[in-house]
Design a protein around this motif. Structure first.
Motif, PDB file in Angstrom:
ATOM      1  N   GLY A  34       0.810  -1.219   0.000  1.00 39.21           N
ATOM      2  CA  GLY A  34       0.000   0.000   0.000  1.00 39.21           C
ATOM      3  C   GLY A  34       0.839   1.262   0.000  1.00 39.21           C
ATOM      4  N   GLU A  35       1.911   1.267   0.791  1.00 40.90           N
ATOM      5  CA  GLU A  35       2.779   2.447   0.848  1.00 40.90           C
ATOM      6  C   GLU A  35       3.517   2.651  -0.474  1.00 40.90           C
ATOM      7  N   CYS A  36       3.937   1.564  -1.103  1.00 40.82           N
ATOM      8  CA  CYS A  36       4.612   1.689  -2.395  1.00 40.82           C
ATOM      9  C   CYS A  36       3.635   2.122  -3.491  1.00 40.82           C
ATOM     10  N   ASN A  37       2.392   1.649  -3.427  1.00 38.49           N
ATOM     11  CA  ASN A  37       1.383   2.123  -4.381  1.00 38.49           C
ATOM     12  C   ASN A  37       1.208   3.627  -4.251  1.00 38.49           C
ATOM     13  N   ARG A  38       1.187   4.134  -3.022  1.00 37.70           N
ATOM     14  CA  ARG A  38       1.079   5.573  -2.793  1.00 37.70           C
ATOM     15  C   ARG A  38       2.300   6.297  -3.346  1.00 37.70           C
ATOM     16  N   ARG A  39       3.486   5.805  -3.002  1.00 34.11           N
ATOM     17  CA  ARG A  39       4.729   6.471  -3.399  1.00 34.11           C
ATOM     18  C   ARG A  39       4.889   6.499  -4.917  1.00 34.11           C
ATOM     19  N   CYS A  40       4.506   5.440  -5.580  1.00 34.68           N
ATOM     20  CA  CYS A  40       4.735   5.311  -7.028  1.00 34.68           C
ATOM     21  C   CYS A  40       3.548   5.756  -7.883  1.00 34.68           C
ATOM     22  N   SER A  41       2.504   6.254  -7.263  1.00 38.06           N
ATOM     23  CA  SER A  41       1.265   6.547  -7.986  1.00 38.06           C
ATOM     24  C   SER A  41       1.389   7.649  -9.030  1.00 38.06           C
ATOM     25  N   GLN A  42       2.373   8.523  -8.926  1.00 39.70           N
ATOM     26  CA  GLN A  42       2.453   9.644  -9.863  1.00 39.70           C
ATOM     27  C   GLN A  42       3.617   9.550 -10.845  1.00 39.70           C
ATOM     28  N   THR A  43       4.266   8.396 -10.904  1.00 40.26           N
ATOM     29  CA  THR A  43       5.381   8.264 -11.838  1.00 40.26           C
ATOM     30  C   THR A  43       4.935   7.590 -13.127  1.00 40.26           C
ATOM     31  N   MET A  44       5.622   7.893 -14.208  1.00 35.72           N
ATOM     32  CA  MET A  44       5.316   7.240 -15.471  1.00 35.72           C
ATOM     33  C   MET A  44       5.976   5.864 -15.562  1.00 35.72           C
ATOM     34  N   TYR A  45       6.861   5.559 -14.616  1.00 37.03           N
ATOM     35  CA  TYR A  45       7.550   4.271 -14.569  1.00 37.03           C
ATOM     36  C   TYR A  45       7.016   3.442 -13.402  1.00 37.03           C
ATOM     37  N   LYS A  46       5.707   3.337 -13.311  1.00 35.97           N
ATOM     38  CA  LYS A  46       5.060   2.757 -12.141  1.00 35.97           C
ATOM     39  C   LYS A  46       5.514   1.318 -11.848  1.00 35.97           C
ATOM     40  N   ASN A  47       5.569   0.448 -12.863  1.00 38.41           N
ATOM     41  CA  ASN A  47       5.941  -0.950 -12.606  1.00 38.41           C
ATOM     42  C   ASN A  47       7.345  -1.062 -12.028  1.00 38.41           C
ATOM     43  N   ARG A  48       8.275  -0.343 -12.590  1.00 42.67           N
ATOM     44  CA  ARG A  48       9.660  -0.374 -12.099  1.00 42.67           C
ATOM     45  C   ARG A  48       9.746   0.245 -10.705  1.00 42.67           C
ATOM     46  N   CYS A  49       9.064   1.344 -10.506  1.00 39.08           N
ATOM     47  CA  CYS A  49       9.027   1.992  -9.194  1.00 39.08           C
ATOM     48  C   CYS A  49       8.482   1.028  -8.141  1.00 39.08           C
ATOM     49  N   LEU A  50       7.369   0.387  -8.461  1.00 38.88           N
ATOM     50  CA  LEU A  50       6.757  -0.555  -7.513  1.00 38.88           C
ATOM     51  C   LEU A  50       7.687  -1.724  -7.201  1.00 38.88           C
ATOM     52  N   GLU A  51       8.357  -2.233  -8.224  1.00 39.02           N
ATOM     53  CA  GLU A  51       9.269  -3.362  -8.017  1.00 39.02           C
ATOM     54  C   GLU A  51      10.357  -3.004  -7.003  1.00 39.02           C
ATOM     55  N   PHE A  52      11.012  -1.870  -7.223  1.00 36.69           N
ATOM     56  CA  PHE A  52      12.115  -1.501  -6.341  1.00 36.69           C
ATOM     57  C   PHE A  52      11.639  -0.967  -5.003  1.00 36.69           C
TER      58      PHE A  52
END
Length: 92
Positions: A36-54
Motif C-alpha cells: 500500500g505504501e509503495c502504491n502511494r509512493r509510485c502513484s504519480q510516476t510514469m515508470y510505475k511498474n519499475r518503481c513498484l518493483e524496487f
C-alpha cells in the motif's frame, strides 16, 4: 517539587508528540503494509511498474517508505543509503 513534576510531564508529552510526528521512519512498517505504501509512493510516476518493483524490495528490507511521491528519503536512512552496484540509489 510540583514544578519539577509538571516540567517532567511536559517533557514526556513533547517527546510523545515528536515521536508520533516522525512516525513513518525506518522500521515503522509491517511487511504487509509495504504494498500500500509503495502504491502511494509510485502513484504519480510514469515508470510505475519499475518503481513498484524496487519500492517493494526496499520496503521489505527497510520496513519504511518515505512520505510523498518523490524525495524525503532522509526519513528512511536504510532506504536512502541502499545503492546499486553502480553507486546509484536503488530505492525510488
Amino acid at each position: 517539587m510540583a514544578k519539577f513534576v509538571c516540567a517532567f510531564l511536559l517533557i514526556l508529552a513533547m517527546a510523545f508528540v515528536i515521536q508520533v510526528t516522525h512516525a513513518g521512519g525506518e522500521g515503522s512498517l509491517r511487511p504487509e503494509q509495504c504494498s500500500g505504501e509503495c502504491n502511494r509512493r509510485c502513484s504519480q510516476t510514469m515508470y510505475k511498474n519499475r518503481c513498484l518493483e524496487f519500492c517493494n524490495l526496499c520496503c521489505a528490507k527497510c520496513l519504511c517508505v518515505p512520505s510523498g511521491f518523490y524525495g524525503h528519503k532522509e526519513e528512511c536512512p536504510c532506504y536512502n543509503n541502499w545503492k546499486t552496484n553502480g553507486g546509484k540509489p536503488k530505492c525510488p
